[in-house]
Design a protein around this motif. Structure first.
Motif, PDB file in Angstrom:
ATOM      1  N   LEU A  23      -5.184   5.007   6.994  1.00 22.84           N
ATOM      2  CA  LEU A  23      -6.634   5.158   6.945  1.00 22.84           C
ATOM      3  C   LEU A  23      -7.016   6.234   7.965  1.00 22.84           C
ATOM      4  CD1 LEU A  23      -8.829   3.606   5.273  1.00 22.84           C
ATOM      5  CD2 LEU A  23      -9.389   2.421   7.399  1.00 22.84           C
ATOM      6  N   ASP A  24      -7.245   7.456   7.482  1.00 20.72           N
ATOM      7  CA  ASP A  24      -7.659   8.506   8.405  1.00 20.72           C
ATOM      8  C   ASP A  24      -9.159   8.394   8.664  1.00 20.72           C
ATOM      9  OD1 ASP A  24      -8.989   9.624   6.197  1.00 20.72           O
ATOM     10  OD2 ASP A  24      -7.417  11.112   5.834  1.00 20.72           O
ATOM     11  N   GLU A  25      -9.682   9.305   9.460  1.00 22.21           N
ATOM     12  CA  GLU A  25     -11.083   9.209   9.887  1.00 22.21           C
ATOM     13  C   GLU A  25     -12.044   9.253   8.710  1.00 22.21           C
ATOM     14  OE1 GLU A  25     -14.207  11.466  12.937  1.00 22.21           O
ATOM     15  OE2 GLU A  25     -12.064  11.950  12.968  1.00 22.21           O
ATOM     16  N   ALA A  30     -15.509   6.216   4.757  1.00 23.16           N
ATOM     17  CA  ALA A  30     -15.769   5.819   3.369  1.00 23.16           C
ATOM     18  C   ALA A  30     -15.653   4.308   3.216  1.00 23.16           C
ATOM     19  CB  ALA A  30     -14.791   6.531   2.433  1.00 23.16           C
ATOM     20  N   LEU A  31     -14.666   3.726   3.874  1.00 19.98           N
ATOM     21  CA  LEU A  31     -14.492   2.277   3.795  1.00 19.98           C
ATOM     22  C   LEU A  31     -15.685   1.556   4.409  1.00 19.98           C
ATOM     23  CD1 LEU A  31     -12.752  -0.173   3.091  1.00 19.98           C
ATOM     24  CD2 LEU A  31     -11.603   0.101   5.305  1.00 19.98           C
ATOM     25  N   PHE A  59     -13.122  -8.507  -0.230  1.00 18.31           N
ATOM     26  CA  PHE A  59     -13.037  -7.091  -0.609  1.00 18.31           C
ATOM     27  C   PHE A  59     -11.808  -6.433   0.011  1.00 18.31           C
ATOM     28  CE2 PHE A  59     -13.950  -2.711   0.785  1.00 18.31           C
ATOM     29  CZ  PHE A  59     -14.014  -2.088  -0.448  1.00 18.31           C
ATOM     30  N   LEU A  60     -11.589  -6.648   1.304  1.00 16.83           N
ATOM     31  CA  LEU A  60     -10.453  -6.039   1.997  1.00 16.83           C
ATOM     32  C   LEU A  60      -9.123  -6.562   1.455  1.00 16.83           C
ATOM     33  CD1 LEU A  60     -11.810  -6.063   5.661  1.00 16.83           C
ATOM     34  CD2 LEU A  60     -11.644  -4.091   4.116  1.00 16.83           C
ATOM     35  N   VAL A  61      -9.066  -7.864   1.172  1.00 11.83           N
ATOM     36  CA  VAL A  61      -7.838  -8.455   0.629  1.00 11.83           C
ATOM     37  C   VAL A  61      -7.547  -7.899  -0.755  1.00 11.83           C
ATOM     38  CG1 VAL A  61      -6.832 -10.616  -0.230  1.00 11.83           C
ATOM     39  CG2 VAL A  61      -7.905 -10.554   2.029  1.00 11.83           C
ATOM     40  N   VAL A 106     -14.333  -2.093  10.246  1.00 14.38           N
ATOM     41  CA  VAL A 106     -13.195  -1.237   9.921  1.00 14.38           C
ATOM     42  C   VAL A 106     -12.303  -1.056  11.146  1.00 14.38           C
ATOM     43  CG1 VAL A 106     -12.508   1.086   9.206  1.00 14.38           C
ATOM     44  CG2 VAL A 106     -14.432  -0.054   8.070  1.00 14.38           C
ATOM     45  N   THR A 107     -12.906  -0.883  12.310  1.00 13.86           N
ATOM     46  CA  THR A 107     -12.129  -0.764  13.546  1.00 13.86           C
ATOM     47  C   THR A 107     -11.343  -2.039  13.810  1.00 13.86           C
ATOM     48  OG1 THR A 107     -13.763   0.752  14.497  1.00 13.86           O
ATOM     49  CG2 THR A 107     -12.267  -0.334  16.030  1.00 13.86           C
TER      50      THR A 107
END
Length: 225
Positions: A23-25, A30-31, A59-61, A106-107
């Protein structure tokens, strides 16, 4: 929907080799944009608790795999007790506006992923030599004892031995055994025999206790306990 509790994750579900992730910046931004609409309003948050963040976790899963369910497993008494994530506390304290909260989520996901990848590196360094080719009965118990000592120490440090920390500690030991070729059921038995009831919330284990647990761990793996 699959189980959303990170405390039930197996090594097969979190192993970075089985579940690649980058996952770049730009992708992180976007995420965050996709996460923001899933966050409850401040007014609805308390009414929905403890499931107010389930849409985010689901959603993440669905997007990355069940390993991502640990994104909000915070240190101490957060929404999920006894984890390692520092940047996220709990919905009541970490959530503000959706635009501010989504990047924080996200972090937190990235912090959780970094921990998993760190563990994978530690497992590789601690596993007995040629562990995939040598029968477990032939492995020097010293390897198991050393691994237990170092893993208990690092988990106690990362969780700061706060509330419920020992649950994840036992999980990490089970993950290590699974990494080393021991089936999950047997791994649970070994860890329960070595650790069960010996660690407490808000109490980092001293050297004597860690040595005792590590010795039992090694002897149980070796079949001598």
């Amino acid at each position: 929907m699959s189980d959303l509790r990170a405390s039930t994750l197996t090594w097969a579900e979190v192993d970075p080799l089985r579940h690649p992730f980058e996952l770049d910046e730009d992708a992180a931004k976007a995420l965050a944009g996709l996460v923001a609409p899933l966050l409850p309003s401040p007014e609805a948050m308390e009414e929905l608790w403890p499931h107010s963040l389930d849409p985010v976790t689901e959603f993440l899963v669905n997007r990355y795999g069940r390993w991502a369910s640990g994104w909000d497993w915070s240190v101490g008494e957060g929404d999920n007790d006894g984890g390692v994530v520092d940047v996220w506390c709990c919905a009541n304290h970490s959530m503000t506006t959706a635009d501010a909260t989504a990047p924080l989520a996200v972090t937190a996901l990235l912090e959780w992923r970094d921990w998993i990848e760190d563990l994978a590196e530690r497992f590789s360094a601690l596993a007995p030599p040629s562990h995939s080719a040598v029968p477990l009965s032939s492995v020097d118990p010293w390897y198991w004892e050393r691994a237990c000592t170092r893993l208990v120490t690092v988990v106690a440090d990362r969780t700061r031995a706060h509330s419920g920390w020992y649950g994840h500690c036992m999980q990490v030991l089970e993950w290590f055994l699974a990494y080393s070729g021991i089936d999950e059921e047997r791994a649970r038995e070994i860890v329960e025999s070595a650790v069960g009831g010996r660690f407490s919330s808000w109490a980092a284990p001293d050297v004597v206790l860690v040595d005792t647990v590590s010795s039992r761990f090694a002897r149980t793996v070796d079949g001598n306990l």
